[in-house]
Structures are given as structure tokens and as C-alpha cells.
Design a protein around this motif. Structure first.
Motif, PDB file in Angstrom:
ATOM      1  N   ALA A 199      10.626 -22.332  -4.902  1.00  0.00           N
ATOM      2  CA  ALA A 199       9.666 -21.679  -5.471  1.00  0.00           C
ATOM      3  C   ALA A 199      10.006 -20.316  -6.131  1.00  0.00           C
ATOM      4  CB  ALA A 199       8.645 -21.583  -4.351  1.00  0.00           C
ATOM      5  N   GLU A 200      10.760 -19.464  -5.408  1.00  0.00           N
ATOM      6  CA  GLU A 200      11.091 -18.138  -5.977  1.00  0.00           C
ATOM      7  C   GLU A 200      12.243 -18.361  -7.061  1.00  0.00           C
ATOM      8  OE1 GLU A 200       9.735 -15.483  -5.428  1.00  0.00           O
ATOM      9  OE2 GLU A 200       7.991 -16.500  -4.215  1.00  0.00           O
ATOM     10  N   GLY A 201      12.727 -19.608  -7.414  1.00  0.00           N
ATOM     11  CA  GLY A 201      13.554 -19.734  -8.547  1.00  0.00           C
ATOM     12  C   GLY A 201      14.976 -19.534  -7.954  1.00  0.00           C
ATOM     13  N   TRP A 202      15.560 -19.734  -6.833  1.00  0.00           N
ATOM     14  CA  TRP A 202      16.866 -19.702  -6.240  1.00  0.00           C
ATOM     15  C   TRP A 202      17.105 -21.010  -6.185  1.00  0.00           C
ATOM     16  CZ3 TRP A 202      18.631 -15.302  -7.474  1.00  0.00           C
ATOM     17  CH2 TRP A 202      17.515 -14.204  -7.257  1.00  0.00           C
ATOM     18  N   ILE A 203      17.071 -22.003  -7.055  1.00  0.00           N
ATOM     19  CA  ILE A 203      17.556 -23.164  -6.851  1.00  0.00           C
ATOM     20  C   ILE A 203      19.010 -23.488  -6.805  1.00  0.00           C
ATOM     21  CG2 ILE A 203      15.285 -24.156  -8.242  1.00  0.00           C
ATOM     22  CD1 ILE A 203      17.511 -24.538 -10.537  1.00  0.00           C
ATOM     23  N   ASN A 204      19.902 -22.555  -6.970  1.00  0.00           N
ATOM     24  CA  ASN A 204      21.071 -22.612  -6.927  1.00  0.00           C
ATOM     25  C   ASN A 204      21.613 -22.054  -5.724  1.00  0.00           C
ATOM     26  OD1 ASN A 204      21.749 -24.084  -9.420  1.00  0.00           O
ATOM     27  ND2 ASN A 204      21.525 -22.150 -10.487  1.00  0.00           N
ATOM     28  N   VAL A 205      21.032 -21.624  -4.751  1.00  0.00           N
ATOM     29  CA  VAL A 205      21.523 -20.797  -3.662  1.00  0.00           C
ATOM     30  C   VAL A 205      21.464 -22.175  -2.630  1.00  0.00           C
ATOM     31  CG1 VAL A 205      20.795 -19.342  -1.591  1.00  0.00           C
ATOM     32  CG2 VAL A 205      20.330 -18.560  -4.017  1.00  0.00           C
ATOM     33  N   GLY A 206      22.770 -22.366  -2.189  1.00  0.00           N
ATOM     34  CA  GLY A 206      22.921 -23.655  -1.149  1.00  0.00           C
ATOM     35  C   GLY A 206      22.404 -23.272   0.244  1.00  0.00           C
ATOM     36  N   ILE A 207      22.114 -24.053   1.216  1.00  0.00           N
ATOM     37  CA  ILE A 207      22.065 -24.175   2.649  1.00  0.00           C
ATOM     38  C   ILE A 207      23.199 -24.912   3.399  1.00  0.00           C
ATOM     39  CG2 ILE A 207      20.396 -24.671   4.495  1.00  0.00           C
ATOM     40  CD1 ILE A 207      18.170 -24.591   2.522  1.00  0.00           C
ATOM     41  N   LEU A 208      23.581 -23.862   4.085  1.00  0.00           N
ATOM     42  CA  LEU A 208      24.825 -24.463   5.101  1.00  0.00           C
ATOM     43  C   LEU A 208      23.906 -24.436   6.364  1.00  0.00           C
ATOM     44  CD1 LEU A 208      28.353 -23.418   5.734  1.00  0.00           C
ATOM     45  CD2 LEU A 208      26.923 -23.937   7.520  1.00  0.00           C
ATOM     46  N   ALA A 209      23.740 -25.606   6.709  1.00  0.00           N
ATOM     47  CA  ALA A 209      22.814 -25.648   7.984  1.00  0.00           C
ATOM     48  C   ALA A 209      23.533 -25.928   9.313  1.00  0.00           C
ATOM     49  CB  ALA A 209      21.792 -27.126   7.970  1.00  0.00           C
ATOM     50  N   TYR A 210      23.379 -25.064  10.646  1.00  0.00           N
ATOM     51  CA  TYR A 210      23.903 -25.218  11.797  1.00  0.00           C
ATOM     52  C   TYR A 210      23.188 -26.550  12.090  1.00  0.00           C
ATOM     53  CZ  TYR A 210      26.309 -20.509  11.616  1.00  0.00           C
ATOM     54  OH  TYR A 210      27.042 -19.578  11.517  1.00  0.00           O
ATOM     55  N   SER A 211      23.566 -27.590  11.915  1.00  0.00           N
ATOM     56  CA  SER A 211      22.597 -28.699  12.370  1.00  0.00           C
ATOM     57  C   SER A 211      22.754 -29.166  13.634  1.00  0.00           C
ATOM     58  CB  SER A 211      22.921 -29.774  11.521  1.00  0.00           C
ATOM     59  OG  SER A 211      22.633 -29.712  10.041  1.00  0.00           O
ATOM     60  N   ALA A 212      23.972 -29.209  14.446  1.00  0.00           N
ATOM     61  CA  ALA A 212      24.281 -29.477  15.450  1.00  0.00           C
ATOM     62  C   ALA A 212      24.946 -28.283  16.416  1.00  0.00           C
ATOM     63  CB  ALA A 212      25.300 -30.413  15.629  1.00  0.00           C
ATOM     64  N   LYS A 213      23.904 -27.423  16.407  1.00  0.00           N
ATOM     65  CA  LYS A 213      24.436 -26.198  17.568  1.00  0.00           C
ATOM     66  C   LYS A 213      24.283 -26.187  18.854  1.00  0.00           C
ATOM     67  CE  LYS A 213      24.270 -21.098  17.446  1.00  0.00           C
ATOM     68  NZ  LYS A 213      23.670 -19.850  16.760  1.00  0.00           N
ATOM     69  N   TYR A 214      25.398 -26.244  19.690  1.00  0.00           N
ATOM     70  CA  TYR A 214      25.112 -26.506  21.153  1.00  0.00           C
ATOM     71  C   TYR A 214      25.015 -25.280  21.954  1.00  0.00           C
ATOM     72  CZ  TYR A 214      26.194 -31.322  20.390  1.00  0.00           C
ATOM     73  OH  TYR A 214      26.249 -32.686  20.057  1.00  0.00           O
ATOM     74  N   ALA A 215      24.350 -25.175  23.026  1.00  0.00           N
ATOM     75  CA  ALA A 215      23.908 -24.253  23.782  1.00  0.00           C
ATOM     76  C   ALA A 215      25.305 -24.297  24.544  1.00  0.00           C
ATOM     77  CB  ALA A 215      22.889 -24.498  24.932  1.00  0.00           C
ATOM     78  N   SER A 216      26.233 -23.359  24.005  1.00  0.00           N
ATOM     79  CA  SER A 216      27.569 -23.484  24.650  1.00  0.00           C
ATOM     80  C   SER A 216      27.974 -22.074  25.441  1.00  0.00           C
ATOM     81  CB  SER A 216      28.380 -23.472  23.278  1.00  0.00           C
ATOM     82  OG  SER A 216      29.864 -23.363  23.980  1.00  0.00           O
ATOM     83  N   ALA A 217      29.119 -21.999  26.125  1.00  0.00           N
ATOM     84  CA  ALA A 217      29.437 -20.949  26.922  1.00  0.00           C
ATOM     85  C   ALA A 217      30.536 -20.422  26.042  1.00  0.00           C
ATOM     86  CB  ALA A 217      30.110 -21.327  28.408  1.00  0.00           C
ATOM     87  N   TYR A 218      30.892 -21.207  25.027  1.00  0.00           N
ATOM     88  CA  TYR A 218      32.087 -20.535  24.157  1.00  0.00           C
ATOM     89  C   TYR A 218      31.631 -19.221  23.208  1.00  0.00           C
ATOM     90  CZ  TYR A 218      35.210 -24.440  25.306  1.00  0.00           C
ATOM     91  OH  TYR A 218      35.493 -25.478  25.965  1.00  0.00           O
ATOM     92  N   TYR A 219      30.322 -18.695  23.054  1.00  0.00           N
ATOM     93  CA  TYR A 219      29.876 -17.908  22.519  1.00  0.00           C
ATOM     94  C   TYR A 219      30.015 -16.473  22.906  1.00  0.00           C
ATOM     95  CZ  TYR A 219      27.646 -21.785  20.265  1.00  0.00           C
ATOM     96  OH  TYR A 219      27.059 -22.973  19.771  1.00  0.00           O
ATOM     97  N   GLY A 220      30.461 -16.162  24.139  1.00  0.00           N
ATOM     98  CA  GLY A 220      30.410 -14.624  24.713  1.00  0.00           C
ATOM     99  C   GLY A 220      31.133 -13.747  23.852  1.00  0.00           C
ATOM    100  N   PRO A 221      32.308 -14.065  23.251  1.00  0.00           N
ATOM    101  CA  PRO A 221      32.999 -12.848  22.705  1.00  0.00           C
ATOM    102  C   PRO A 221      32.258 -12.457  21.511  1.00  0.00           C
ATOM    103  CG  PRO A 221      34.639 -14.246  23.347  1.00  0.00           C
ATOM    104  CD  PRO A 221      33.363 -14.985  23.713  1.00  0.00           C
ATOM    105  N   PHE A 222      31.525 -13.575  20.598  1.00  0.00           N
ATOM    106  CA  PHE A 222      30.807 -13.431  19.513  1.00  0.00           C
ATOM    107  C   PHE A 222      29.585 -12.229  19.741  1.00  0.00           C
ATOM    108  CE2 PHE A 222      27.137 -14.307  16.737  1.00  0.00           C
ATOM    109  CZ  PHE A 222      27.622 -14.384  15.405  1.00  0.00           C
ATOM    110  N   ARG A 223      28.894 -12.645  20.922  1.00  0.00           N
ATOM    111  CA  ARG A 223      27.689 -11.867  21.353  1.00  0.00           C
ATOM    112  C   ARG A 223      28.300 -10.433  21.672  1.00  0.00           C
ATOM    113  NH1 ARG A 223      25.108 -16.519  24.756  1.00  0.00           N
ATOM    114  NH2 ARG A 223      24.257 -18.004  22.969  1.00  0.00           N
ATOM    115  N   ASP A 224      29.330 -10.283  22.200  1.00  0.00           N
ATOM    116  CA  ASP A 224      30.086  -8.998  22.674  1.00  0.00           C
ATOM    117  C   ASP A 224      30.163  -8.205  20.927  1.00  0.00           C
ATOM    118  OD1 ASP A 224      30.020  -9.334  24.987  1.00  0.00           O
ATOM    119  OD2 ASP A 224      32.288  -9.880  25.239  1.00  0.00           O
ATOM    120  N   ALA A 225      30.603  -9.005  20.068  1.00  0.00           N
ATOM    121  CA  ALA A 225      30.869  -8.232  18.808  1.00  0.00           C
ATOM    122  C   ALA A 225      29.709  -7.843  18.141  1.00  0.00           C
ATOM    123  CB  ALA A 225      31.688  -9.372  18.122  1.00  0.00           C
ATOM    124  N   LEU A 226      28.632  -8.564  18.329  1.00  0.00           N
ATOM    125  CA  LEU A 226      27.175  -8.144  17.614  1.00  0.00           C
ATOM    126  C   LEU A 226      26.391  -7.470  18.472  1.00  0.00           C
ATOM    127  CD1 LEU A 226      26.669 -11.231  15.025  1.00  0.00           C
ATOM    128  CD2 LEU A 226      28.015  -8.972  14.947  1.00  0.00           C
TER     129      LEU A 226
END
Length: 345
Positions: A199-226
């Protein structure tokens, strides 16, 4: 389909034939032969490099739980991005470290047009215009609650969150992002973002969807980073149950129907079967995220001298691609691309 020998009784029977009919080791005899018949080939262009950006100048901070992985201020991030481009890495994905003073429950800083990520996108596009830039669309880096959505009475609100995610995606598109990557797992966010972009004219901006994102114990260091760990509870009411695979197919189908251009599985290694199932069901590119916990475990074992880091990383990423991933987000991208480049020289 496997083909059957015309005479199975003679197959590999030295007494009947005088020699073995099939010797698979013939094709493994030399490096040149192995390369010639290799089924899965990993290239730098398959890789997407996640980068952490923070405020300030001249800042380069190692993430304690992710050895050799750094947060960069924008000036030093641009140097890193130029090096990434020279290595032929396919794209970068940006993640922000937001100061606590800029966080609130509504994630308002996420759609500030002069915020950290929009400024970073514009600077990268000026310095390295042909390098694809992917931006994370989620509230957790901006949230005082550390959740991917707006919180009310301990509940993560879906539709109210989606409205903010749309604003965030539009802000990133305006700044020059090539792809926005909703990682929040709110229902309906792909369709809402696609409709708003168009609607805003950004028809060429793509979407990379986190389609299957699991509630995982592997994310700990990322959460430390941010500094984005949830302040209460967990994320199991919106991220997927680790026991489910059929549900991942449903999530992918919904995201494709809503306009996703690329679908992704996160994490990668504990979900290779999910990557394979999804690749069998769609002709869209499939991405996989080799996440921070997977990275940190390899680094820790290598530091102890228990494994050969370089060989393990190449084997790991090859396995992810063999499972069906066309694209791999990995903190090893720069090192792997350098190794691949050196092997060609």
C-alpha cells in the motif's frame, strides 16, 4: 527410487562374477573424484551473516557467551560489512542493542525513523549498495519486558503487536532494507506487513518469514548479545513447541499464503527434519538459522581442544544445506567464506 540389479544374485558375489560389481569406493579414491560427485556444495553465497549494532563510535565489544562475535558501533560495522562483501557472503542480517532508556512495553523505538537500525541501513546502503540487507522485525530488543510483543496482565497481545510490527517494517523499508524478517511469531503478521508494504509502494521489499521458530533453549547467547531476555516467564505461548513438526508445515503454509518470499526454520541443528519436510512442500527458498547456542557450543568445545572447529563448522553447515536449506544464517559466515575463498586459490 532405488534401481534393482538385473540379476540380484550376482550382485557383489565374487564367486559368481570373479570381481565385485559395485565398488562405491571408486568414487571416493581421490579428492578430485570426491568433489566431482559431491551432492551438496556449500558456497559463501548461501550464507547470511548476522551482525549486532550498537550506539557510539569506535566501539567493538565481544559477546562474552559468543567468542569471536562482536557488537559494533556503526562506524566499525561499516568496515565489517565491506569485508563481508569482499568475501562474497550473500547478505547480512541486522540486530540492534538498544539502550535501556529507549525501551518500553510498546516498543515505540522500533519504528523511530532516526533510530539505530534505520540509520544503520542508510549508512550501509551508501557504503555497499549492492549487499542485501535483512532487518529483524520484532519487539524484544526494544521491549522493557523482553518479549516479542506488547504485554498486558502477563499476556502477549497479538493484534496490538502486529500493528507495531507493521510500523517497524515500513520504517525499515523507507530506510532501504531489502528484506524485513518478522521473527516474532504473532499470528497474521506476514499478511499485515505485506499489505502495508504494498500500500505504501514498497512492492520490491521482500519478507523473510521466521515461519517455524521454536521456543528453544539454544537462544541464550543471542539474548545476552542484545540484552533481550524476557523479564518474566518464557515465550512458549507464541514460539513453537519443540515436539511439533506438522505444526511447522501449517505455519509455513499460512506465511506463504500471506505473502512470504522466503520461509525459515529456527534453530537449525535440532530441527533438520523440519527443514527437510518444509523443503519437500514448497518451491520457495528455505532458510535456516544456525543460532547462537549452536555457535557457542562449537566454540567452547574448540577452545578446549576437543574438536577441530573449522572441520566441524563446515560439516555442520553442509548438513543444514543437505537437509534442504537454501540459505543459512550463521555467525560462522565470515570464517567459512574465508576458508572457501582460500580453498579456491
Amino acid at each position: 527410487m532405488l534401481t534393482q540389479s538385473p540379476n540380484p544374485k550376482l550382485e557383489n558375489d565374487p564367486k559368481a562374477t570373479g570381481s565385485l560389481l559395485y565398488r562405491p569406493r571408486r568414487l571416493r579414491r581421490t579428492g578430485a573424484l570426491r568433489r566431482m560427485v559431491r551432492e551438496t556444495n556449500l558456497t559463501a553465497n548461501d550464507l547470511i551473516y548476522p551482525l549486532f549494532v550498537m550506539e557510539g563510535e569506535g566501539q567493538r565489544e565481544e559477546v562474552p557467551s559468543m567468542p569471536d562475535c562482536f557488537r559494533f558501533s556503526l562506524d566499525l560495522l561499516l568496515q565489517e560489512v565491506k569485508a563481508v562483501r569482499e568475501l562474497g557472503i550473500g547478505a547480512i542480517a541486522l540486530f540492534p542493542l538498544i539502550p535501556p532508556s529507549q525501551k518500553d512495553n510498546a516498543g515505540t523505538e522500533s519504528y523511530n525513523p532516526n533510530g539505530l537500525i534505520p540509520r544503520t541501513i542508510r549508512a550501509i546502503k551508501q557504503a555497499v549498495p549492492d549487499l542485501p540487507v535483512i532487518t529483524d522485525i520484532a519487539l524484544d530488543p526494544y521491549s522493557s519486558e523482553g518479549h516479542d510483543g506488547i504485554v498486558k496482565d502477563g499476556i502477549i497481545l497479538n493484534d496490538e503487536t502486529v500493528a507495531v510490527l507493521v510500523k517497524q517494517a515500513l520504517t525499515h523499508a523507507e530506510a532501504g532494507a531489502d528484506f524485513v524478517a518478522p521473527s516474532d511469531m504473532m499470528d497474521g503478521r506476514i499478511g499485515a506487513i505485506r499489505n502495508a508494504l504494498d500500500a505504501e509502494g514498497w512492492i520490491n521489499v521482500g519478507i523473510l518469514a521466521y515461519s517455524a521458530k521454536y521456543a528453544s533453549a539454544y537462544y541464550g547467547p543471542f539474548r545476552d548479545a542484545l540484552d533481550s531476555a524476557p523479564k518474566f516467564g518464557d515465550k512458549k505461548t507464541y514460539q513453537m513447541d519443540a515436539a511439533n513438526a506438522k505444526e511447522a508445515l501449517k505455519e509455513v503454509e499460512l506465511d506463504i499464503a500471506e505473502g512470504a518470499d522466503i520461509v525459515m526454520v529456527k534453530p537449525a541443528l535440532a530441527y533438520l527434519d523440519v527443514i527437510y519436510r518444509i523443503k519437500e512442500r514448497t518451491n520457495l527458498p528455505v532458510a535456516a538459522y544456525n543460532v547462537s547456542g549452536e555457535y557457542a557450543m562449537v566454540k567452547a568445545a574448540a577452545q578446549q581442544g576437543w574438536i577441530d572447529e573449522g572441520k566441524v563448522v563446515l560439516e555442520t553447515l553442509t548438513s543444514i544445506k543437505r537437509a534442504g536449506a537454501d540459505l543459512i544464517l550463521t555467525y560462522f559466515a565470515k570464517d567459512v567464506a574465508a576458508r572457501l575463498q582460500a580453498s579456491r586459490n
